[in-house]
Design a protein around this motif. Structure first.
Motif, PDB file in Angstrom:
ATOM      1  N   ALA A 144       0.973  -1.479  -0.107  1.00 29.62           N
ATOM      2  CA  ALA A 144      -0.311  -0.387  -0.076  1.00 29.62           C
ATOM      3  C   ALA A 144       1.014   1.697  -0.168  1.00 29.62           C
ATOM      4  O   ALA A 144       0.816   2.403  -0.485  1.00 29.62           O
ATOM      5  N   LEU A 145       1.740   0.985   0.706  1.00 27.02           N
ATOM      6  CA  LEU A 145       3.074   1.979   0.976  1.00 27.02           C
ATOM      7  C   LEU A 145       3.670   2.532  -0.715  1.00 27.02           C
ATOM      8  O   LEU A 145       3.089   3.564  -1.313  1.00 27.02           O
ATOM      9  N   THR A 147       2.011   9.316   7.196  1.00 27.73           N
ATOM     10  CA  THR A 147       1.186   9.276   8.451  1.00 27.73           C
ATOM     11  C   THR A 147      -0.243   8.833   7.694  1.00 27.73           C
ATOM     12  O   THR A 147      -0.512   8.412   8.387  1.00 27.73           O
ATOM     13  N   GLN A 148       0.018   8.415   6.301  1.00 33.20           N
ATOM     14  CA  GLN A 148      -1.645   7.303   5.448  1.00 33.20           C
ATOM     15  C   GLN A 148      -0.924   6.042   5.996  1.00 33.20           C
ATOM     16  O   GLN A 148      -1.711   5.449   5.636  1.00 33.20           O
ATOM     17  N   HIS A 149       0.122   5.413   6.479  1.00 32.77           N
ATOM     18  CA  HIS A 149       0.765   4.192   6.845  1.00 32.77           C
ATOM     19  C   HIS A 149       1.257   4.584   8.738  1.00 32.77           C
ATOM     20  O   HIS A 149       2.652   3.967   8.430  1.00 32.77           O
ATOM     21  N   PRO A 150       0.843   4.298   9.313  1.00 32.81           N
ATOM     22  CA  PRO A 150       1.437   4.192  10.335  1.00 32.81           C
ATOM     23  C   PRO A 150       2.007   2.639  11.094  1.00 32.81           C
ATOM     24  O   PRO A 150       1.640   1.639  10.170  1.00 32.81           O
ATOM     25  N   ALA A 151       2.589   2.710  11.988  1.00 29.49           N
ATOM     26  CA  ALA A 151       2.902   2.048  12.582  1.00 29.49           C
ATOM     27  C   ALA A 151       4.518   1.175  11.432  1.00 29.49           C
ATOM     28  O   ALA A 151       4.079  -0.083  11.862  1.00 29.49           O
ATOM     29  N   PRO A 192      10.808   0.972  10.891  1.00 31.46           N
ATOM     30  CA  PRO A 192      11.988   1.030   9.646  1.00 31.46           C
ATOM     31  C   PRO A 192      12.674   0.477   8.333  1.00 31.46           C
ATOM     32  O   PRO A 192      13.061   1.472   7.415  1.00 31.46           O
ATOM     33  N   LYS A 193      13.175  -0.762   8.964  1.00 33.81           N
ATOM     34  CA  LYS A 193      13.716  -1.701   7.718  1.00 33.81           C
ATOM     35  C   LYS A 193      12.456  -2.015   6.773  1.00 33.81           C
ATOM     36  O   LYS A 193      12.989  -1.631   5.414  1.00 33.81           O
ATOM     37  N   ASP A 194      11.794  -1.989   6.747  1.00 30.46           N
ATOM     38  CA  ASP A 194      10.066  -2.499   6.188  1.00 30.46           C
ATOM     39  C   ASP A 194      10.191  -1.005   5.070  1.00 30.46           C
ATOM     40  O   ASP A 194       9.810  -1.140   4.507  1.00 30.46           O
ATOM     41  N   ILE A 195      10.071  -0.561   6.104  1.00 27.72           N
ATOM     42  CA  ILE A 195      10.196   1.842   4.995  1.00 27.72           C
ATOM     43  C   ILE A 195      11.304   1.054   4.213  1.00 27.72           C
ATOM     44  O   ILE A 195      11.209   2.000   2.513  1.00 27.72           O
TER      45      ILE A 195
END
Length: 384
Positions: free
Chosen positions: A227-228, A261-265, A268-271
């Motif tokens: 989704a991100l 802000t639309q995908h909280p929680a 960091p490694k997944d981002i």
């Protein structure tokens, strides 16, 4: 006078990744580029942080820019001097320096479009005693172009083949592609595809306190968040047709944080994994959309060392043969510095350096200004 192909030019390049100043000594015999010596000059940490702060709008920008214009020039001059010392070559042997400068703003879509690189070439010429060519981008922009990317013109000189369609992929802070058709009369296409290493480096610096994610190892420990990734790829930049160019002032951590802000929680490694997928997908989508003929892809820039990214690119473009320019005797880490050495040669010879089919300029132009090196000769003149 030495034949042009035997003259030495020095290219200085610092890109959007701000990971250091690349300096390269180059000769340009016919249809080739001979890399003589190289040097990577690290940015002093305090200066690097000041530059990063100036790449996005803030307070007191004119005074900050004035100070950094001088400090950046001093580091560029020092990089050139250290390279010459390393190569045992005197300043008098160098015909000219081609200095890209440090981009602090690139606004090709603004109502009044502009681009701005700092690193005062007067100071580089004064300190090195070498004629310096700089401010390459604004002449193209004055002619109606975006001022970027400029390196595709050098890709054309260095890589073009009359036998096959070639795609040159440069993955720096921003990624860009150059499509080189085999036909001499066919237009060359080139544009920035979007983020390269820039967001990956910034996120790594914030969360694991390293300037970059070495070999993409950290990204490989995370999982892509679909989704991100979808919301990232929905950015209007990716759907814009070329000519187009972008930079750190657009794709930065503030841009990312707005989406998070639309995908909280998310961890960091997944981002980081998702940012790697963003670079991969935006490049792959750009190549697929541009032309299906381009199945030979040669990669240069720092991203070539990101094993996770390269693996993903091969998976996203299974019909393509993807390899480093190193396999064709061109060191992938030095292509951009070599390009600005070549652009300096073009300017000194009074030849154009831009490709209108890439930048969108109305016509070819001679790029940059020439700042003479060495001491002036004084003569007494009688005025009648």
């Amino acid at each position: 006078m030495r034949p042009e192909g035997k003259k030495i030019y020095l290219g200085l390049m610092s890109g959007t990744s701000l990971d250091g100043i690349d300096a390269a000594l180059v000769r340009f015999p016919q249809h080739r580029a001979e890399l003589i010596a190289t040097h990577c000059h690290p940015w002093p940490h305090a200066l690097q942080q000041k530059l990063l702060g100036l790449t996005t709008p803030g307070d007191n920008e004119i005074d900050r820019m004035g100070e950094l214009d001088i400090l950046v020039a001093d580091e560029f001059a020092l990089a050139a001097q250290q390279l010459l010392l390393k190569a045992h070559i005197s300043a008098s042997a160098v015909t000219a320096i081609g200095s890209h400068g440090q981009t602090i703003r690139h606004r090709p879509e603004a109502k009044t479009a502009f681009t701005l690189q700092i690193g005062d070439p007067n100071r580089i010429a004064e300190r090195t005693k070498i004629t310096t060519v700089a401010d390459f981008r604004r002449r193209d922009m004055a002619a109606g172009g975006e001022g970027a990317p400029l390196v595709p013109a050098f890709h054309n000189r260095l890589f073009r083949s009359d036998k096959e369609h070639l795609c040159i992929l440069n993955i720096g802070g921003i990624a860009n592609i150059t499509l080189l058709p085999p036909q001499d009369d066919a237009d060359i296409i080139g544009f920035d595809t979007g983020p390269g290493n820039g967001l990956l480096d910034s996120w790594s610096s914030r969360h694991i306190h390293t300037p970059f994610d070495e070999h993409g190892k950290w990204a490989a420990t995370g999982e892509v968040h679909p989704a991100l990734l979808k919301s990232m790829l929905a950015d209007r930049y990716f759907s814009r047709p070329p000519p187009k160019s972008t930079g750190r002032e657009y794709f930065n951590l503030e841009w990312l944080e707005g989406l998070l802000t639309q995908h909280p929680a998310l961890s960091p490694k997944d981002i980081q994994a998702t940012l790697t997928a963003l670079t991969t997908q935006s490049i792959a989508n750009a190549i697929k959309t541009a032309d299906a003929h381009y199945q030979q892809i040669r990669v240069c820039g720092g991203g070539v060392h990101n094993q996770t990214l390269m693996k993903q690119l091969k998976h996203a473009l299974p019909q393509c043969h993807i390899e480093s320019t190193q396999h064709h005797d061109v060191d992938p880490d030095w292509v951009e510095a070599m390009a600005f050495a070549w652009l300096a040669q073009q300017t000194m010879l009074g030849l154009s350096g831009n490709l209108p089919s890439v930048t969108g300029a109305h016509h070819p132009v001679i790029l940059g200004g020439i700042y003479q090196g060495g001491a002036a000769i004084h003569k007494n003149h009688t005025i009648a």
